[in-house]
Design a protein around this motif. Structure first.
Motif, PDB file in Angstrom:
ATOM      1  N   THR A 202       0.777  -1.037   0.032  1.00  0.00           N
ATOM      2  CA  THR A 202       0.100   0.046  -0.187  1.00  0.00           C
ATOM      3  C   THR A 202       0.913   1.113   0.059  1.00  0.00           C
ATOM      4  O   THR A 202       1.955   1.051   0.198  1.00  0.00           O
ATOM      5  CB  THR A 202      -0.961   0.108   1.127  1.00  0.00           C
ATOM      6  N   PRO A 203       0.365   2.332  -0.240  1.00  0.00           N
ATOM      7  CA  PRO A 203       1.190   3.561  -0.262  1.00  0.00           C
ATOM      8  C   PRO A 203       1.918   3.518   1.006  1.00  0.00           C
ATOM      9  O   PRO A 203       3.260   4.164   0.798  1.00  0.00           O
ATOM     10  CB  PRO A 203       0.288   4.808  -0.687  1.00  0.00           C
ATOM     11  N   ALA A 223       4.417   0.323  -9.631  1.00  0.00           N
ATOM     12  CA  ALA A 223       3.866   1.820 -10.194  1.00  0.00           C
ATOM     13  C   ALA A 223       3.003   1.736 -11.498  1.00  0.00           C
ATOM     14  O   ALA A 223       1.892   2.195 -11.604  1.00  0.00           O
ATOM     15  CB  ALA A 223       4.719   2.974  -9.994  1.00  0.00           C
ATOM     16  N   LEU A 226       0.130  -0.841 -11.337  1.00  0.00           N
ATOM     17  CA  LEU A 226      -0.923  -0.297 -10.679  1.00  0.00           C
ATOM     18  C   LEU A 226      -1.669   0.829 -11.466  1.00  0.00           C
ATOM     19  O   LEU A 226      -2.988   0.952 -11.559  1.00  0.00           O
ATOM     20  CB  LEU A 226      -0.592   0.347  -9.277  1.00  0.00           C
ATOM     21  N   GLN A 227      -0.848   1.641 -12.268  1.00  0.00           N
ATOM     22  CA  GLN A 227      -1.461   2.686 -12.847  1.00  0.00           C
ATOM     23  C   GLN A 227      -2.429   2.221 -14.137  1.00  0.00           C
ATOM     24  O   GLN A 227      -3.305   2.665 -14.561  1.00  0.00           O
ATOM     25  CB  GLN A 227      -0.369   3.768 -13.294  1.00  0.00           C
ATOM     26  N   ILE A 230      -5.619   0.758 -12.865  1.00  0.00           N
ATOM     27  CA  ILE A 230      -6.567   1.832 -12.442  1.00  0.00           C
ATOM     28  C   ILE A 230      -7.020   2.569 -13.649  1.00  0.00           C
ATOM     29  O   ILE A 230      -8.512   3.169 -13.581  1.00  0.00           O
ATOM     30  CB  ILE A 230      -5.879   3.090 -11.339  1.00  0.00           C
ATOM     31  N   ALA A 289      -2.580  -3.066  -3.256  1.00  0.00           N
ATOM     32  CA  ALA A 289      -2.216  -1.744  -3.486  1.00  0.00           C
ATOM     33  C   ALA A 289      -3.434  -0.693  -3.986  1.00  0.00           C
ATOM     34  O   ALA A 289      -3.273   0.445  -3.567  1.00  0.00           O
ATOM     35  CB  ALA A 289      -1.235  -1.772  -4.611  1.00  0.00           C
ATOM     36  N   TYR A 290      -4.147  -1.374  -4.980  1.00  0.00           N
ATOM     37  CA  TYR A 290      -5.411  -0.519  -5.433  1.00  0.00           C
ATOM     38  C   TYR A 290      -6.223  -0.063  -4.428  1.00  0.00           C
ATOM     39  O   TYR A 290      -6.632   1.121  -4.178  1.00  0.00           O
ATOM     40  CB  TYR A 290      -6.239  -1.484  -6.534  1.00  0.00           C
ATOM     41  N   SER A 293      -4.920   2.639  -2.295  1.00  0.00           N
ATOM     42  CA  SER A 293      -5.026   4.135  -2.777  1.00  0.00           C
ATOM     43  C   SER A 293      -6.238   4.599  -2.539  1.00  0.00           C
ATOM     44  O   SER A 293      -6.618   5.951  -2.738  1.00  0.00           O
ATOM     45  CB  SER A 293      -5.070   3.947  -4.138  1.00  0.00           C
TER      46      SER A 293
END
Length: 698
Positions: A202-203, A223, A226-227, A230, A289-290, A293
């Motif tokens: 996670t962040p 990164a 994840l991007q 998203i 991780a999503y 966020s």
């Protein structure tokens, strides 16, 4: 000789040779609805080619199925007399649970037999001796299997639509990952482990990992992945379906750590869909991780209940790849907050043994009581110098139904995981634990731990109001009180609650006229149950202040003891909690300026900032499960709510936090739990206290 239909399933001994086990040969069938038929025979791990099944036993009676089992007699050994050897086979009909039945139906092939190891059939579950001997072989069984099939479902009463769709999302994420990194790079097990673990951060965790060189290598990949997820057109479906998949019962099992950690290859199955362990665990890692966020109020709107226990499979494979000793494996398990389950609570320890290079360091026997297993594990860890289990904090965990009343207070209960939050302190400074185990009559187990420590003081005053009582009186939900998390949307305060809050604030500010609008500013937003929080907070501050005797530094230390550095080092926060009096500490205008912001530039009060949420939750978490008290030596402290006048506080050598102990007879004590003693948590008292006395702990 023809097969005989027997009324009762009867296992034959496996013999004493190391590596002997049973294998199940699943007979083919074209129609999945056909009766399950299999053959069981004895074999040797070293000379057998087979796969293994990892699954949830589930309800063995609900929607059960019948299975026909042919038990082959072992081949006659060389020099074994024909007179004592019986040829032929025995056929049984056995009821099996729906989870196992479905797994076998989907793994069964139409034209070829499947040779598979299944614990329910291949181990005589009624024989404690055989269970113990086969548990010692688990590492070899799963590491020697050509593939481990992990059966996720569906369960008999489950709608498979969402979790089936999750496998489409798993394929999509794997495709995105290969575009970023390349299939060759992700094919390496070590590279995949690093990619999966880094991607799952996670962040907040990512920030903590930045100094790790390996993490930095994979940070860019995670990164980008994840991007990519998203920003994908199906991002909503990806999150929803994998959020559901993470909650499957399979990931709650303790044994999956060994079953997936030791396997050469794992294939996860859900009905007709399947995915490799690399594909499925990476997809869940991205979703974690999503999930991290999102803001908390967004997660509540999504109805998210994402479960991170799947990460234990990744950690288990990392652990096995590092060839760690048993004490290191047990330490990692202790600090892991994931709570896994086992039908037999002894397996909460036994299931970890196979992850270590020296599993024989703790003997396996189902003849031992749960007390004896956990005591043996505690003694092993203490022998390795690990004392953090003494400072486990679990204020609201219910007492174990399996341990005896005489279970030692120094032994760790693996069935009730607590928080290792006190492990970050250094109260004992650089002292080493000086402990031994002595015979102590008068207890069931006749054993006590002798440990040297430095006496800090005796409890002379305890606030009459403990955390849970004040939180309940403030209208906070039981779930919030027991978890220490201010989750859940806020509800409007009742008129009576507003009136009580007004009276409390007026008591603190007798010379200030508080208008209803001033109070509304503090409770008007909905991210947290802030109105209830303020009712609790005022009471909590007053309860600490009544014991502090004007020592503002000690008050500030208790109020922020669980706060992260971004909160505890903030100058505005420190100024408020270090105020000279209660009125200054409860300066409403200062708190409003600190917690709230307005997107329109209007006066504070319209929206709680992210930093404001951190502050409020830190204050609540710092008090969670505790009761403030004073020692006769002048120290202010807090500990679990069970603390009472007459208890004593000791810093035991080699133990990171002070412990509250209570006399149990003339010459022994029981440990009640860790304490936060202001001015003692970083070893300040050990400079002048080089000596100590020895305590007998039972």
């Amino acid at each position: 000789m023809a097969a005989l239909l027997a009324p009762k399933f009867d296992y034959r001994p496996l013999g004493d040779e190391y590596g002997n086990f049973r294998l199940l040969e699943l007979q083919p069938a074209i129609d999945r609805r056909d009766l399950l038929r299999c053959t069981i025979e004895h074999a040797s791990i070293d000379t057998s080619a087979y796969c293994a099944l990892s699954y949830v036993w589930g309800d063995q009676k609900a929607d059960s199925s019948e299975m026909e089992i042919t038990y082959k007699r072992p081949k006659r050994r060389l020099f074994e007399s024909k007179k004592h050897y019986q040829e032929g086979a025995v056929v049984y009909r056995k009821e099996i649970g729906s989870s196992l039945a479905r797994a076998l139906r989907y793994l069964r092939q139409p034209y070829a037999c499947v040779v598979i190891w299944v614990d329910a059939f291949c181990i005589d579950q009624e024989s404690k001796d055989e269970r113990a001997s086969q548990v010692k072989l688990m590492t070899k069984i799963y590491s020697s299997a050509q593939v481990v099939h992990a059966w996720l479902g569906p369960e008999y009463n489950e709608d498979p639509a969402v979790n089936t769709a999750a496998f489409d999302c798993i394929d999509l994420i794997w495709t995105l990952a290969k575009r970023i990194k390349g299939s060759e790079k992700l094919a390496s097990e070590n590279d995949w482990l690093q990619a999966c673990f880094t991607t799952a951060q996670t962040p907040a965790e990512d920030l903590q990992q930045r100094k790790n060189a390996v993490h930095q290598v994979w940070a860019s990949f995670s990164a980008q992945l994840l991007q990519a997820v998203i920003s994908h057109a199906q991002a909503g479906q990806i999150y929803t379906t994998l959020d559901s998949l993470s909650q499957m019962n399979y990931f709650s099992r303790m044994w999956i750590l060994q079953e997936t950690g030791r396997a050469k290859r794992v294939v996860f199955h859900y009905g007709e869909r399947e995915a490799s362990h690399q594909q499925l665990l990476l997809a869940l890692g991205v979703t974690r991780a999503y999930n991290g966020s999102f803001a908390r109020d967004q997660l509540r709107m999504l109805g998210s209940k994402f479960d991170s226990r799947f990460l234990s499979c990744v950690i288990a494979r990392l652990t096995c790849s590092k060839a760690l000793g048993l004490h290191e494996v047990l330490k990692l398990a202790f600090f892991d907050r994931s709570m896994h389950s086992a039908t037999d609570p002894r397996d909460l320890v036994y299931a970890l043994l196979g992850l270590a290079t020296n599993p024989q360091a703790i003997g396996v026997s189902y003849e031992l009581s749960l007390d004896e297993v956990y005591i043996a594990t505690a003694r092993f860890l203490f022998g390795q110098g690990f004392t953090d289990s003494l400072i486990t904090f679990r204020p609201y965990a219910r007492s174990s139904d399996f341990l005896s009343q005489e279970f030692p207070s120094w032994a760790y209960d693996w069935s009730r995981r607590g928080l290792p939050s006190f492990a970050r302190f250094k109260a004992a400074k650089d002292t080493r634990p000086r402990l031994s185990f002595v015979r102590h009559t008068g207890t069931v187990h006749n054993i006590a731990m002798s440990l040297k420590g430095t006496w800090i003081g005796r409890v002379v005053a305890v606030n009459e109001h403990k955390f849970s009582a004040l939180a309940s009186a403030a209208g906070l939900d039981l779930e919030v009180i027991q978890s220490g998390r201010l989750q859940g949307g806020a509800r409007p305060l009742t008129m009576d609650e507003k009136r009580v809050l007004g009276h409390l604030l007026a008591r603190i500010h007798p010379n200030v006229q508080l208008l209803p609008a001033d109070i509304e500013k503090l409770i008007s937003q909905t991210a947290l149950p802030l109105g209830n929080f303020w009712c609790w907070w005022v009471w909590w501050v007053l309860s600490i202040w009544s014991l502090a005797k004007g020592n503002t530094n000690e008050v500030a230390e208790l109020l922020l003891r669980e706060a992260p550095p971004r909160v505890s080092s903030n100058k505005d926060v420190l100024r408020l909690v270090s105020a000279r009096d209660v009125a200054g500490l409860m300066d409403l205008q200062s708190w409003s300026n600190l917690l709230f912001t307005s997107s329109t530039g209007a006066a504070p009060g319209s929206q709680l900032t992210a930093f404001g949420i951190d502050i409020v939750e830190s204050l609540f978490r710092s008090a969670w499960g505790t009761r403030p008290f004073a020692l006769d030596t002048g120290f202010l402290a807090c500990a679990a709510e069970v603390v009472q006048v007459g208890d004593e506080v000791v810093i035991f050598h080699g133990v990171k936090a002070p412990l509250v102990i209570r006399r149990a007879g003339n010459d022994a004590y029981r440990i009640l739990g860790p304490a936060h003693v202001c001015g003692a948590m970083q070893g300040q008292l050990m400079d002048v206290a080089s000596s100590g006395e020895t305590y007998t702990l039972i």
